[in-house]
Design an enzyme around this catalytic site. Structure first.
Site, PDB file in Angstrom:
ATOM      1  N   ASN A  44       0.962  -1.047   0.333  1.00 41.22           N
ATOM      2  CA  ASN A  44       0.075  -0.054   0.262  1.00 41.22           C
ATOM      3  C   ASN A  44       0.876   1.091  -0.170  1.00 41.22           C
ATOM      4  O   ASN A  44       2.169   1.147   0.808  1.00 41.22           O
ATOM      5  CB  ASN A  44      -0.864   0.219   0.875  1.00 41.22           C
ATOM      6  CG  ASN A  44      -0.723  -0.406   2.859  1.00 41.22           C
ATOM      7  OD1 ASN A  44       0.847  -1.258   2.803  1.00 41.22           O
ATOM      8  ND2 ASN A  44      -1.042   0.136   3.809  1.00 41.22           N
ATOM      9  N   GLU A  46       0.563   4.931   0.518  1.00 40.81           N
ATOM     10  CA  GLU A  46      -0.640   5.883   1.358  1.00 40.81           C
ATOM     11  C   GLU A  46       0.268   8.207   0.779  1.00 40.81           C
ATOM     12  O   GLU A  46       1.121   7.705   0.511  1.00 40.81           O
ATOM     13  CB  GLU A  46      -0.696   6.089   3.107  1.00 40.81           C
ATOM     14  CG  GLU A  46      -0.716   4.464   3.256  1.00 40.81           C
ATOM     15  CD  GLU A  46      -1.644   4.551   4.637  1.00 40.81           C
ATOM     16  OE1 GLU A  46      -0.810   5.313   5.352  1.00 40.81           O
ATOM     17  OE2 GLU A  46      -2.217   3.531   5.275  1.00 40.81           O
ATOM     18  N   CYS A  55      -4.035   0.459  -2.237  1.00 39.62           N
ATOM     19  CA  CYS A  55      -3.834  -0.226  -1.907  1.00 39.62           C
ATOM     20  C   CYS A  55      -2.848  -1.789  -2.760  1.00 39.62           C
ATOM     21  O   CYS A  55      -2.038  -1.463  -3.891  1.00 39.62           O
ATOM     22  CB  CYS A  55      -4.736  -1.012  -2.161  1.00 39.62           C
ATOM     23  SG  CYS A  55      -6.322  -0.789  -0.748  1.00 39.62           S
ATOM     24  N   GLU A  57      -2.591  -4.509  -3.545  1.00 38.35           N
ATOM     25  CA  GLU A  57      -3.438  -5.364  -4.588  1.00 38.35           C
ATOM     26  C   GLU A  57      -3.353  -5.253  -5.642  1.00 38.35           C
ATOM     27  O   GLU A  57      -2.828  -4.881  -7.400  1.00 38.35           O
ATOM     28  CB  GLU A  57      -4.471  -5.486  -4.065  1.00 38.35           C
ATOM     29  CG  GLU A  57      -5.096  -6.186  -2.642  1.00 38.35           C
ATOM     30  CD  GLU A  57      -5.061  -6.275  -1.958  1.00 38.35           C
ATOM     31  OE1 GLU A  57      -4.334  -4.541  -1.938  1.00 38.35           O
ATOM     32  OE2 GLU A  57      -6.071  -6.663  -1.144  1.00 38.35           O
ATOM     33  N   CYS A  88     -10.397  -4.683  -0.094  1.00 35.68           N
ATOM     34  CA  CYS A  88     -10.889  -4.519   0.176  1.00 35.68           C
ATOM     35  C   CYS A  88     -12.074  -4.430  -1.245  1.00 35.68           C
ATOM     36  O   CYS A  88     -11.568  -4.953  -2.225  1.00 35.68           O
ATOM     37  CB  CYS A  88     -10.732  -2.908   0.668  1.00 35.68           C
ATOM     38  SG  CYS A  88     -10.163  -2.364  -0.948  1.00 35.68           S
ATOM     39  N   CYS A  91     -10.996  -2.984  -4.379  1.00 33.05           N
ATOM     40  CA  CYS A  91      -9.611  -4.130  -4.870  1.00 33.05           C
ATOM     41  C   CYS A  91     -10.254  -5.897  -5.563  1.00 33.05           C
ATOM     42  O   CYS A  91      -9.850  -6.334  -6.734  1.00 33.05           O
ATOM     43  CB  CYS A  91      -8.908  -5.046  -3.699  1.00 33.05           C
ATOM     44  SG  CYS A  91      -7.182  -3.412  -3.177  1.00 33.05           S
TER      45      CYS A  91
HETATM   46  N1  THU Z   1      -4.907  -1.554   2.559  1.00 38.10           N
HETATM   47  C1  THU Z   1      -4.374  -2.582   1.256  1.00 38.10           C
HETATM   48  O1  THU Z   1      -3.106  -1.663   1.078  1.00 38.10           O
HETATM   49  N2  THU Z   1      -5.200  -3.305   0.844  1.00 38.10           N
HETATM   50  C2  THU Z   1      -6.534  -3.672   1.475  1.00 38.10           C
HETATM   51  O2  THU Z   1      -7.177  -4.557   0.589  1.00 38.10           O
HETATM   52  C3  THU Z   1      -7.539  -2.590   2.202  1.00 38.10           C
HETATM   53  C4  THU Z   1      -6.822  -1.892   2.992  1.00 38.10           C
HETATM   54  C5  THU Z   1      -4.732  -0.423   2.721  1.00 38.10           C
HETATM   55  C6  THU Z   1      -5.259   1.006   2.662  1.00 38.10           C
HETATM   56  C7  THU Z   1      -5.004   1.373   3.171  1.00 38.10           C
HETATM   57  O3  THU Z   1      -3.005   2.019   3.620  1.00 38.10           O
HETATM   58  C8  THU Z   1      -4.516   0.821   4.880  1.00 38.10           C
HETATM   59  O4  THU Z   1      -3.995  -0.400   4.417  1.00 38.10           O
HETATM   60  C9  THU Z   1      -5.417   0.774   5.373  1.00 38.10           C
HETATM   61  O5  THU Z   1      -6.350   1.706   5.073  1.00 38.10           O
END
Ligand code: THU
Length: 134
Positions: A44, A46, A55, A57, A88, A91
């Site tokens: 991920n 940010e 994310c 994925e 999520c 994704c």
């Molecule tokens: N996140 C992912 O990388 N993949 C997911 O399927 C769920 C959430 C990340 C996004 C964000 O940087 C952190 O997790 C918290 O939501």
């Protein structure tokens, strides 16, 4: 289970190391196995403008697709929590574009993981067939 899946799980755990997640402090690592047997990792990433965060994925899929891959066997997903963390909704939809039969490996640790199918995580998905006019 496919013998390459253990390697994929390890890659997803290692990928977390590069997570850029100063806001959530929640690291996610994804490792994607293509049908040509190549592995692409993602974390991920940010942003101070929170909604721009992406994310793990989607990073892994974008890396693979932008290098010419279109078919995939499995994706392994690890996080910094000692829990089973599922992808999520965004994704799930993003990955569905490249095949509903994808194996999704939810990794808690090298020894504890759950293998499911993307179709079971997103039943009734909107996909390319939904766009065809009869
Ligand atoms: N996140 C992912 O990388 N993949 C997911 O399927 C769920 C959430 C990340 C996004 C964000 O940087 C952190 O997790 C918290 O939501």
């Amino acid at each position: 289970m496919h013998p390459d899946y253990l390697k994929l799980i390890e890659h997803s755990i290692k990928a977390k190391k590069f997570s850029y997640s100063p806001y959530s402090e929640f690291s996610v690592g994804a490792a994607l196995l293509s049908s040509r047997n190549n592995i692409y990792t993602g974390t991920n990433v940010e942003n101070a403008s929170y909604s721009l965060s992406i994310c793990a994925e989607r990073v892994a899929f974008s890396k693979a697709v932008s290098e010419g891959e279109r078919k995939f066997r499995a994706v392994a997903i690890s996080s910094s929590r000692n829990e089973y963390i599922y992808p999520c909704g965004a994704c799930r939809q993003f990955m569905y574009e490249f095949g509903k039969d994808l194996d999704v490996i939810i990794v808690k640790s090298k020894k504890d993981f759950i293998i499911t199918k993307l179709i079971d995580l997103l039943p009734g998905a909107f996909d390319k067939r939904s766009l065809i006019q009869e």
